[in-house]
Design a protein around this motif. Sequence first.
Motif, PDB file in Angstrom:
ATOM      1  N   LYS A   1      -9.029   0.760   9.628  1.00 49.77           N
ATOM      2  CA  LYS A   1      -8.621  -0.642   9.512  1.00 49.77           C
ATOM      3  C   LYS A   1      -9.643  -1.485   8.767  1.00 49.77           C
ATOM      4  O   LYS A   1      -9.278  -2.412   8.037  1.00 49.77           O
ATOM      5  N   THR A   2     -10.925  -1.181   8.953  1.00 53.83           N
ATOM      6  CA  THR A   2     -11.967  -2.055   8.423  1.00 53.83           C
ATOM      7  C   THR A   2     -12.616  -1.559   7.139  1.00 53.83           C
ATOM      8  O   THR A   2     -13.253  -2.348   6.444  1.00 53.83           O
ATOM      9  N   ASP A   3     -12.476  -0.264   6.815  1.00 50.49           N
ATOM     10  CA  ASP A   3     -13.155   0.259   5.636  1.00 50.49           C
ATOM     11  C   ASP A   3     -12.436  -0.195   4.371  1.00 50.49           C
ATOM     12  O   ASP A   3     -11.223   0.010   4.219  1.00 50.49           O
ATOM     13  N   PRO A   4     -13.156  -0.815   3.421  1.00 50.11           N
ATOM     14  CA  PRO A   4     -12.502  -1.358   2.222  1.00 50.11           C
ATOM     15  C   PRO A   4     -11.931  -0.308   1.292  1.00 50.11           C
ATOM     16  O   PRO A   4     -11.075  -0.622   0.453  1.00 50.11           O
ATOM     17  N   VAL A   5     -12.373   0.933   1.412  1.00 50.68           N
ATOM     18  CA  VAL A   5     -11.854   1.987   0.535  1.00 50.68           C
ATOM     19  C   VAL A   5     -10.470   2.436   0.985  1.00 50.68           C
ATOM     20  O   VAL A   5      -9.646   2.873   0.180  1.00 50.68           O
ATOM     21  N   VAL A   6     -10.192   2.321   2.274  1.00 51.54           N
ATOM     22  CA  VAL A   6      -8.917   2.790   2.830  1.00 51.54           C
ATOM     23  C   VAL A   6      -7.834   1.760   2.531  1.00 51.54           C
ATOM     24  O   VAL A   6      -7.932   0.609   2.954  1.00 51.54           O
ATOM     25  N   LYS A   7      -6.812   2.184   1.816  1.00 53.11           N
ATOM     26  CA  LYS A   7      -5.765   1.286   1.365  1.00 53.11           C
ATOM     27  C   LYS A   7      -4.452   1.545   2.110  1.00 53.11           C
ATOM     28  O   LYS A   7      -4.361   2.402   2.989  1.00 53.11           O
ATOM     29  N   PHE A   8      -3.446   0.799   1.727  1.00 51.60           N
ATOM     30  CA  PHE A   8      -2.147   0.885   2.380  1.00 51.60           C
ATOM     31  C   PHE A   8      -1.609   2.308   2.382  1.00 51.60           C
ATOM     32  O   PHE A   8      -1.088   2.785   3.399  1.00 51.60           O
ATOM     33  N   ASN A   9      -1.717   3.009   1.244  1.00 50.75           N
ATOM     34  CA  ASN A   9      -1.160   4.363   1.155  1.00 50.75           C
ATOM     35  C   ASN A   9      -1.776   5.299   2.191  1.00 50.75           C
ATOM     36  O   ASN A   9      -1.074   6.131   2.786  1.00 50.75           O
ATOM     37  N   HIS A  10      -3.095   5.174   2.410  1.00 48.74           N
ATOM     38  CA  HIS A  10      -3.767   6.019   3.407  1.00 48.74           C
ATOM     39  C   HIS A  10      -3.257   5.700   4.810  1.00 48.74           C
ATOM     40  O   HIS A  10      -3.034   6.606   5.630  1.00 48.74           O
ATOM     41  N   LYS A  11      -3.090   4.415   5.089  1.00 46.60           N
ATOM     42  CA  LYS A  11      -2.652   3.994   6.420  1.00 46.60           C
ATOM     43  C   LYS A  11      -1.191   4.367   6.667  1.00 46.60           C
ATOM     44  O   LYS A  11      -0.829   4.862   7.741  1.00 46.60           O
ATOM     45  N   ASP A  12      -0.363   4.121   5.654  1.00 49.45           N
ATOM     46  CA  ASP A  12       1.053   4.466   5.774  1.00 49.45           C
ATOM     47  C   ASP A  12       1.228   5.971   5.956  1.00 49.45           C
ATOM     48  O   ASP A  12       2.050   6.423   6.758  1.00 49.45           O
ATOM     49  N   ALA A  13       0.425   6.752   5.228  1.00 45.99           N
ATOM     50  CA  ALA A  13       0.516   8.211   5.357  1.00 45.99           C
ATOM     51  C   ALA A  13       0.110   8.654   6.760  1.00 45.99           C
ATOM     52  O   ALA A  13       0.714   9.582   7.329  1.00 45.99           O
ATOM     53  N   TRP A  14      -0.927   8.033   7.330  1.00 45.87           N
ATOM     54  CA  TRP A  14      -1.331   8.365   8.703  1.00 45.87           C
ATOM     55  C   TRP A  14      -0.169   8.156   9.666  1.00 45.87           C
ATOM     56  O   TRP A  14       0.123   9.005  10.520  1.00 45.87           O
ATOM     57  N   ASN A  15       0.508   7.015   9.533  1.00 42.18           N
ATOM     58  CA  ASN A  15       1.650   6.738  10.416  1.00 42.18           C
ATOM     59  C   ASN A  15       2.739   7.770  10.249  1.00 42.18           C
ATOM     60  O   ASN A  15       3.356   8.220  11.235  1.00 42.18           O
ATOM     61  N   ARG A  16       3.007   8.169   9.006  1.00 43.02           N
ATOM     62  CA  ARG A  16       4.061   9.174   8.781  1.00 43.02           C
ATOM     63  C   ARG A  16       3.640  10.550   9.288  1.00 43.02           C
ATOM     64  O   ARG A  16       4.485  11.313   9.757  1.00 43.02           O
ATOM     65  N   ILE A  17       2.360  10.875   9.182  1.00 39.77           N
ATOM     66  CA  ILE A  17       1.865  12.160   9.718  1.00 39.77           C
ATOM     67  C   ILE A  17       2.043  12.200  11.226  1.00 39.77           C
ATOM     68  O   ILE A  17       2.545  13.192  11.781  1.00 39.77           O
TER      69      ILE A  17
ATOM     70  N   ALA B   1       4.086  10.488  12.988  1.00 42.43           N
ATOM     71  CA  ALA B   1       5.521  10.455  13.311  1.00 42.43           C
ATOM     72  C   ALA B   1       6.223  11.761  12.947  1.00 42.43           C
ATOM     73  O   ALA B   1       7.411  11.915  13.236  1.00 42.43           O
ATOM     74  N   GLY B   2       5.489  12.698  12.337  1.00 39.86           N
ATOM     75  CA  GLY B   2       6.091  13.971  11.964  1.00 39.86           C
ATOM     76  C   GLY B   2       6.913  13.908  10.691  1.00 39.86           C
ATOM     77  O   GLY B   2       7.711  14.793  10.421  1.00 39.86           O
ATOM     78  N   GLU B   3       6.699  12.858   9.873  1.00 36.46           N
ATOM     79  CA  GLU B   3       7.468  12.678   8.660  1.00 36.46           C
ATOM     80  C   GLU B   3       6.752  13.228   7.424  1.00 36.46           C
ATOM     81  O   GLU B   3       7.306  13.205   6.338  1.00 36.46           O
ATOM     82  N   GLN B   4       5.516  13.680   7.598  1.00 38.12           N
ATOM     83  CA  GLN B   4       4.751  14.186   6.442  1.00 38.12           C
ATOM     84  C   GLN B   4       3.887  15.359   6.854  1.00 38.12           C
ATOM     85  O   GLN B   4       3.347  15.370   7.945  1.00 38.12           O
TER      86      GLN B   4
END
Length: 361
Positions: A340-356, A358-361
């Motif tokens: 959440k706080t690291d400036p290098v981590v962007k939306f795509n990384h966070k969205d992918a985590w949620n999909r992982i 959730a079993g979607e990726q």
Amino acid sequence: MADNYEAALEEVLAEASQLYSEDTGSASVNADIKKIIDNSERCKGVLTVLVTLLLYKIVHPDQDVRCHQCNLPNGFSGRVIDTRYVTPFMKRNQFPCMSESGWLTRSLEQPHPYTLDYQGKIQLIKREFLSVIDFIQSQNGNPRICLQMLFALLIRQRDNSAIDLAHPHHISIAQIISYLDRHFSLRYVGTARLPVLAIYSAYQCMMQEVQRYAGLSLLPLESHTSADSQSGRVADIDVTEPSGNVFEAIEVKHGIPITPGLVRTAYEKFKHHTIKRYYLLTTANMDSADWDALNTEIDKIARQHGCQVIINGIFSTLKYYLRLLKDTDAFISCYIANMKTDPVVKFNHKDAWNRIVAGEQ
């Protein structure tokens, strides 16, 4: 031809992430594009139509993209390109868009060219929309650079939006490693930061629970782009004694095998420190590594300095560290907080985590 449109969209998106400059060659067009993005949620149709026209101009540089319908002289069907390629692309990347096509907006579907005197009642950003089109069609503006800027601003807007990260509870160590393995395998700019955050998260937990680290301090992570020589740090992750001396350091490599050369480079960083252990961890497969040469370097450093250099894989290290913790939920909490706080981590990384999760990726 389908491949051309899809490839062009992905290429410009990648360029926008890495090579982007806020300069299209025209200060007024720069301001126009920024205003379009500022109003993109309220003017989704205009945004997708503009993306389509810029894309079409990239793939077909001789086309007058103001003639956006087949029934116009020398026209083409912008709506077909939007429906088949642009709107699905916008949806995949979480950019503002219409449900099917921007050309379903009445003010944009009129059978007239998008010249500066276009009569459609486009709300809020009519002048800006027509000015960008005029720039690429009448003033030899570069449509690729315009689309890069537009995508870069959309990425920034999207990434600055809050996203709730999935927080799985009471999962096994094997499941945690599986999630991390998939997360580290992302092909997004900045993914190399994720293994650093995972190891750092493990240390945050161990500092509280493992006796070896009692009374020691875990230094905050430095910027991903900071050079150790400039920051004064020994590695990606430093643990220090109350005196300020480095006690233990961890250098994390993503997809890069550890070589004798990397060991020697590491030694140059810590040879003037009274450090006990230096870890070189990697996500790369080390099965074919020259372990004889590596061990020769490790033994030489041990004799000359006394530091124990340890080479290992990220996942085997994490498995060991997680077994030391009373509750692995604490590790997940730290990893999520760091994302959440690291400036290098962007939306795509966070969205992918949620999909992982959730079993979607």
